[in-house]
Write an enzyme that holds these catalytic residues in place. Structure first.
Site, PDB file in Angstrom:
ATOM      1  CE1 TYR A  19      -0.760   2.820  -4.483  1.00 28.67           C
ATOM      2  CE2 TYR A  19      -2.595   4.285  -4.017  1.00 28.67           C
ATOM      3  CZ  TYR A  19      -1.921   3.106  -3.792  1.00 28.67           C
ATOM      4  OH  TYR A  19      -2.406   2.207  -2.871  1.00 28.67           O
ATOM      5  CE  LYS A 113      -3.763   5.477   0.599  1.00 28.11           C
ATOM      6  NZ  LYS A 113      -2.393   5.152   1.064  1.00 28.11           N
ATOM      7  N   GLY A 142      -4.251   1.842   2.434  1.00 28.79           N
ATOM      8  CA  GLY A 142      -3.246   1.260   3.304  1.00 28.79           C
ATOM      9  C   GLY A 142      -1.865   1.806   2.995  1.00 28.79           C
ATOM     10  CE  LYS A 198      -2.143   8.624   3.761  1.00 34.08           C
ATOM     11  NZ  LYS A 198      -1.011   8.871   2.850  1.00 34.08           N
ATOM     12  CB  SER A 261       5.383  10.513   2.782  1.00 34.05           C
ATOM     13  OG  SER A 261       4.325  11.414   3.042  1.00 34.05           O
ATOM     14  NE  ARG A 262       3.297  12.250  -4.826  1.00 35.79           N
ATOM     15  CZ  ARG A 262       2.313  11.989  -5.657  1.00 35.79           C
ATOM     16  NH1 ARG A 262       1.240  12.776  -5.670  1.00 35.79           N
ATOM     17  NH2 ARG A 262       2.370  10.949  -6.473  1.00 35.79           N
ATOM     18  CD  GLU A 288      -4.990  13.836  -3.063  1.00 35.53           C
ATOM     19  OE1 GLU A 288      -5.717  14.698  -2.532  1.00 35.53           O
ATOM     20  OE2 GLU A 288      -5.311  13.233  -4.099  1.00 35.53           O
TER      21      GLU A 288
END
Length: 338
Positions: A19, A113, A142, A198, A261-262, A288
């Protein structure tokens, strides 16, 4: 090191994972001089040789104006604005290392995040402890997948800070990438919380699909997960509208529905019967949501917030509960108003 370091640096990105690298590429794509710092000198040297992050973003060449460095002092001193993109469990440590090198006009934004491990504190509180209350702070959050951002695909995100001038400057700098749109948001609390919750719900969505449930179940999890996010946010003083935006619903839908998405892939593995340890090994990068689940559930208990999905995911991750049993218990809950 690229000679562009002698020119004005638009921003320093701290964190050379997927990222952080994608954000640095996006910022530098149209000629802005950007430093990408990483703590591992060998890794940074390899990135310089390849002029790409082949491990995480294969085939995406670095712009000429992207400068690589493992020298933290140089990286921090070179730019007024720092963008921190490191895992939440080392966020405070990195900022503590950064503090001695800060300029008088330094400003810090983060795209990390999550919450602080063990304490569940928002990262703003961690940042203030590490660098002091006088340094302007901002959060960028986001729906963003690193590969799409690095490839220059259209992306929208939001930024929040108590410092309006910092928000305007960040919008201006990031908008220079032309395909990366940045909205402003005044809810500093909600913008930090959405990204943590999330992650938890995305694990649940992955578990549901891994078990073999369909789109109906996944959509129900997303919808009720959003309700949990809103309830916890209200208890912490966030604005409900924030969770209808980029840092809430936007990020939630993205991570619950796409295998980039991990957290979702981690949940898929659990739903297919793999152990927590094996699922993390299979992902091969930081998940995470694994840590976030523990902290989010602790916050829910502390503030007396009902979060049944988060509770069941916590029991799967930390108490050895079977994913199918967790789904069964969610469906067996007493009927209630939406």
């Amino acid at each position: 090191m690229n000679q562009n370091v002698n020119n004005a640096i638009t921003m320093t990105v701290l964190g050379a994972g997927s990222y952080g690298t994608s954000l640095a590429i996006s910022l530098a794509r149209y000629g802005a001089n950007v430093i990408l710092w990483g703590h591992d000198a060998e890794h940074i040297a390899q990135l310089e040789i390849d002029r790409a992050n082949e491990a995480f973003l294969p085939g995406v060449a670095f712009p000429e104006s992207l400068i690589l460095s493992a020298d933290l002092e140089m990286a921090v001193q070179a730019s007024r604005d720092l963008l921190v993109v490191v895992p939440s469990h080392v966020f405070g440590l990195v900022l503590s290392d950064v503090k001695p090198f800060l300029r008088e006009d330094s400003r810090i934004c983060w795209a990390t995040k999550g919450l602080e491990p063990e304490t569940g504190r928002l990262l703003k509180e961690v940042a203030v402890d590490a660098v002091g209350a006088e340094v302007p702070l901002a959060v960028l959050s986001g729906p963003t997948f690193a590969k799409e951002l690095a490839a220059g695909m259209p992306t929208a995100i939001a930024v929040s800070s108590p410092d309006d001038a910092f928000v305007e400057d960040l919008q201006e700098k990031i908008h220079c990438s032309k395909t990366f749109r940045v909205y402003s948001n005044s809810d500093f609390i909600g913008m930090q919380l959405g990204g943590a919750v999330k992650n938890v719900i995305a694990i649940g969505a992955g578990m549901s699909d891994g078990i073999g449930f369909g789109a109906n179940a996944r959509t129900a999890l997303i919808t009720r997960g959003l309700a949990e996010m809103c309830r916890l946010g209200a208890a912490l003083g966030a604005q409900k509208e924030t969770f209808m935006g980029m840092a809430g619903l936007g990020d939630l839908v993205l991570t619950c529905t796409d295998n980039q998405s991990r957290n979702r892939r981690f949940g898929l593995a659990l739903g297919q019967g793999k152990s927590v340890d094996q699922a993390q090994i299979d992902i091969g990068q930081v998940v995470e949501g694994y840590r976030n689940t523990k902290e989010v559930w602790a916050l829910a208990q502390r503030y007396g917030v009902e979060m049944p999905i988060s509770e069941q995911i916590y029991q799967v991750l930390y108490q050895g509960k079977d994913a199918r049993e967790a789904a069964k218990d969610l469906l067996a809950r007493d009927k209630k108003y939406e």
